[in-house]
Design a protein around this motif. Structure first.
Motif, PDB file in Angstrom:
ATOM      1  N   LYS A  45      20.785   0.517  45.546  1.00  0.00           N
ATOM      2  CA  LYS A  45      19.527  -0.031  44.978  1.00  0.00           C
ATOM      3  C   LYS A  45      18.749   1.129  44.546  1.00  0.00           C
ATOM      4  CE  LYS A  45      15.284  -2.236  46.460  1.00  0.00           C
ATOM      5  NZ  LYS A  45      14.496  -2.722  47.299  1.00  0.00           N
ATOM      6  N   GLU A  46      18.964   2.454  45.382  1.00  0.00           N
ATOM      7  CA  GLU A  46      18.327   3.799  44.823  1.00  0.00           C
ATOM      8  C   GLU A  46      19.160   4.120  43.529  1.00  0.00           C
ATOM      9  OE1 GLU A  46      18.461   6.508  47.842  1.00  0.00           O
ATOM     10  OE2 GLU A  46      17.226   5.342  49.311  1.00  0.00           O
ATOM     11  N   GLN A  91      20.653   2.056  41.139  1.00  0.00           N
ATOM     12  CA  GLN A  91      20.175   1.477  40.006  1.00  0.00           C
ATOM     13  C   GLN A  91      18.610   1.535  39.546  1.00  0.00           C
ATOM     14  OE1 GLN A  91      21.227  -2.522  42.018  1.00  0.00           O
ATOM     15  NE2 GLN A  91      23.200  -2.509  41.293  1.00  0.00           N
ATOM     16  N   GLU A  92      17.866   1.740  40.698  1.00  0.00           N
ATOM     17  CA  GLU A  92      16.428   2.023  40.211  1.00  0.00           C
ATOM     18  C   GLU A  92      16.449   3.356  39.355  1.00  0.00           C
ATOM     19  OE1 GLU A  92      14.163   2.028  43.898  1.00  0.00           O
ATOM     20  OE2 GLU A  92      14.240   0.005  44.154  1.00  0.00           O
ATOM     21  N   ALA A  93      17.276   4.284  39.889  1.00  0.00           N
ATOM     22  CA  ALA A  93      17.150   5.574  39.168  1.00  0.00           C
ATOM     23  C   ALA A  93      17.821   5.430  37.793  1.00  0.00           C
ATOM     24  CB  ALA A  93      18.051   6.658  39.681  1.00  0.00           C
ATOM     25  N   GLU A  99      17.606   2.560  35.992  1.00  0.00           N
ATOM     26  CA  GLU A  99      16.529   1.766  35.258  1.00  0.00           C
ATOM     27  C   GLU A  99      15.154   2.872  34.811  1.00  0.00           C
ATOM     28  OE1 GLU A  99      15.473  -1.464  37.673  1.00  0.00           O
ATOM     29  OE2 GLU A  99      17.740  -2.324  37.357  1.00  0.00           O
ATOM     30  N   SER A 100      15.063   3.684  35.516  1.00  0.00           N
ATOM     31  CA  SER A 100      13.715   4.601  35.217  1.00  0.00           C
ATOM     32  C   SER A 100      14.238   5.513  34.350  1.00  0.00           C
ATOM     33  CB  SER A 100      13.114   5.204  36.543  1.00  0.00           C
ATOM     34  OG  SER A 100      14.156   6.069  37.214  1.00  0.00           O
TER      35      SER A 100
END
Length: 149
Positions: free
Chosen positions: A139-140, A142-144, A146-147
């Protein structure tokens, strides 16, 4: 006599975690890390894993880190007392041998087979906790991504 059971399992019985990480990791973090710690874990060298994940002071890994060695050692002790597993001879210098080989070198094929069973049991205990760690890391990541885009 019960030296291997205690020594190889006193520190969280982490061979199960190493195995789960090597074969089932989905996050890049744990896939890469498992390539480093798997060879060490096979030979009962836990420090890269313990301080690399980190397992110390990690709330998510406290339960298996304490529970796994207690279960594996207690089961091994009971099986030895019942005569299912032949007791170890306690040969020094073979403590870092992989499971099965260690049991055979200590004079007992049944103990070596139990060591393999203990690895499987360790995997079962560690699996749900590792999945939580791996999903969090995924999850971390994927968030990285996306950001970053």
């Amino acid at each position: 006599m019960y030296w291997w059971l205690w020594c190889n399992n006193c520190c969280g019985a982490t061979i199960g975690l190493v195995t789960m990480m090597f074969f089932f990791a989905k996050s890049k973090r744990y896939k890469a890390f498992s390539k480093v710690v798997f060879p060490c874990g096979i030979f009962s060298i836990n420090e890269p894993l313990i301080f690399g994940v980190p397992l110390m002071l990690n709330v998510m890994t406290l339960i298996p880190f304490v529970l796994c060695p207690v279960v594996v050692v207690t089961l091994g002790y009971v099986l030895m007392q019942l005569g299912v597993i032949a007791p170890y001879m306690g040969i020094l210098g073979v403590g870092s041998m992989p499971p099965l080989i260690h049991g055979i070198l200590n004079g007992s094929l049944s103990a070596g087979i139990y060591e393999l069973f203990a690895v499987g049991l360790s995997c079962l205990i560690w699996y749900p906790f590792f999945k939580m760690l791996d999903n969090e890391a995924l999850k971390e990541e994927q968030e990285a991504l996306e950001s970053h885009d």
